[in-house]
Design an enzyme around this catalytic site. Structure first.
Site, PDB file in Angstrom:
ATOM      1  CD  GLU A   1      -4.006  -6.317   3.059  1.00 15.97           C
ATOM      2  OE1 GLU A   1      -2.775  -6.261   2.895  1.00 15.97           O
ATOM      3  OE2 GLU A   1      -4.634  -5.509   3.754  1.00 15.97           O
TER       4      GLU A   1
ATOM      5  CD  GLU B   1      -3.030  -1.257   2.102  1.00 14.58           C
ATOM      6  OE1 GLU B   1      -2.967  -0.484   3.079  1.00 14.58           O
ATOM      7  OE2 GLU B   1      -3.980  -2.051   1.927  1.00 14.58           O
TER       8      GLU B   1
END
Length: 471
Positions: free
Chosen positions: A321, A223
């Site tokens: 994810e 991220e």
């Protein structure tokens, strides 16, 4: 004789109603449904006649699409700790439900973290020594109590030839970052780019030489567009491109690790196209990248993956994810439906594999050292040792147990608009068609393949996998 954790398929369905077209294959059907107690249950054929072509999901065997690399979950320090609170045999039973190739649900992939993440017991790095540019103090020691035993057991249960480990960093050590912290965003100091690139190399080499666990893939950064109160590190698209091109890619190549798959982005679908353009638009960056990784937060714009695939068809896309945020909610059926909706949406748009977030958490949705609690497919009551398998576990299994590594997604179309569906051809010639009904009523439809129709009825809030035996 050991009783399988999940019964093998035994039933071959009879053809549909007399007078209907006989299907070209023998079919089996597996059902999970909210209201009848079925969980990966083989069921009898539907006692309905096939409808016309308007209600048929049509399978086009002439159009193979992406090759599937597998399914898996994240083996975090938190999952490892929760499992370690169980008696040894009960702990292994959970891992077998996931990773055993005969009795489990077919997992072959695993994701773990380089240094700590929010689903760690506390913040730690594999080299805590400030200014240790040449990584003299690099060590796997922080992983040895909880993480490494879990990784070893998952590898052993899956089989070393089947187990593929992906590793992602949430943050470099604090001393490499502009904010001198592993949490709260910050970015990599330019002077430490070579050292951080070599950190990945040291991790891969140590996992292989010390632990005999090969690292199949790496992501550049978890991220990279998110400043979090937990471990995080920010990269602009250009910064990630330059780090791959000038440091990480060359470091892996120099160490003879070009076989390790390197994936960029590792973040949400909403910003995927811009990041892909930066990473793959530069040939000197693109040559080091196998593909890219996506998460499901923020956006369900599944078609973003198709747009990236169209622009860069040689770069696979892996889902790495997804989870329900806000803590554990035992028994919530919509958990499974969200998983299946996302999996079907992703697979119909060129995603080649799927890795869930934590495989196991406690009943709070932790532990998490900053309180960022989430749900998980398997929950453990630490007081009673009761293990709960949620709807999400079974919905994932409708893909992972029956869609094999090396399968190809095949084009499918039509069917009732309320249903979600996707089809695959396994390497042995078995067809696997997954159909989900998220509505409050049963729906009749048919499967059209090989010139035949199979009559189908799917209950309310249910998921089916239809298996067509090789011809």
């Amino acid at each position: 004789m050991r009783t399988p954790l999940l019964a093998p398929l035994l039933l071959v369905l009879a053809p549909p109603t007399v007078g209907a077209a006989v299907p070209a294959r023998h079919w089996s059907v597996i059902e999970t449904a909210k209201d009848n107690g079925h969980r990966l249950q083989e069921i009898a054929p539907a006692e309905v006649a096939p409808g016309g072509t308007a209600d048929a999901i049509t399978i086009d065997l002439s159009q193979p699409c992406q090759e599937m690399v597998g399914f898996g979950g994240a083996l975090t320090e938190s999952s490892a700790w929760v499992l370690a609170q169980l008696p040894a045999e009960q702990r292994l039973a959970v891992l077998r439900r996931y990773y055993d190739p005969a009795d489990g649900i077919g997992y072959t992939l695993a994701r773990t973290h380089i240094n700590s993440c929010d689903f760690s017991l506390h913040m730690w790095a594999l080299d805590e020594t400030p200014g240790d540019y040449y990584l003299h103090d690099f060590t796997l020691e922080p992983m040895r109590r909880w993480l490494l035993p879990l990784l070893h057991d998952a590898q052993r249960i899956a089989g070393a030839d089947r187990f593929k480990l992906l590793a992602s960093p949430w943050s470099p050590p604090a001393w490499m970052k502009t904010n001198n912290r592993m949490d709260d965003g910050g970015s990599l100091r330019p002077e430490y780019r070579p050292a951080w690139a070599n950190y990945y190399v040291r991790f891969v080499e140590a996992m292989q030489s010390e632990e005999k666990i090969p690292v199949w893939a790496l992501t550049v950064q978890n991220e990279p567009a998110a400043k979090q109160v937990w471990e995080s590190c920010l990269y602009t698209p250009e910064e990630e491109r330059d780090f791959v091109r000038d440091h990480l890619g060359p470091a892996l190549a120099k160490a003879g690790l070009s076989q390790v798959h390197l994936l960029g982005w590792d973040h949400n679908r909403d910003l995927f196209e811009a990041r892909a353009a930066a990473l793959f638009g530069d040939p000197d960056s693109a040559k080091y990248l196998w593909g890219s990784a996506i998460h499901w937060y923020v956006s369900e714009d599944f078609a973003a993956s198709s747009r990236v695939h169209e622009a860069y068809p040689d770069k696979p896309i892996l889902f790495t994810e997804g989870c329900w945020e806000g803590g554990a909610k035992p028994g919530q059926w919509d958990r499974g439906e969200r998983y299946a909706r996302n999996m079907i949406g992703d697979f119909r748009n060129w995603v080649c594999g799927w890795i869930d977030w934590n495989i196991v958490l406690d009943l709070t949705g932790g532990p998490n050292h900053v309180g960022n609690l989430t749900d998980a497919p398997v929950l453990v009551d630490l007081a009673t040792h009761q293990v709960t398998y949620q709807s999400s576990f079974y919905y994932i299994a409708h893909f992972s147990r029956y869609v094999r590594t090396g399968a190809h997604r095949i084009v499918s179309s039509g069917g009732p608009s309320a249903l979600d569906s996707v089809a695959f051809m396994n390497p042995d010639g078995t067809l696997a068609v997954v159909v989900m009904n998220p509505t409050d009523a049963a729906i009749d439809f048919s499967l059209a393949a090989d010139g035949g129709h199979l009559a189908c009825r799917i209950p309310a809030h249910a998921i089916h996998t239809y298996l067509g035996a090789p011809r």
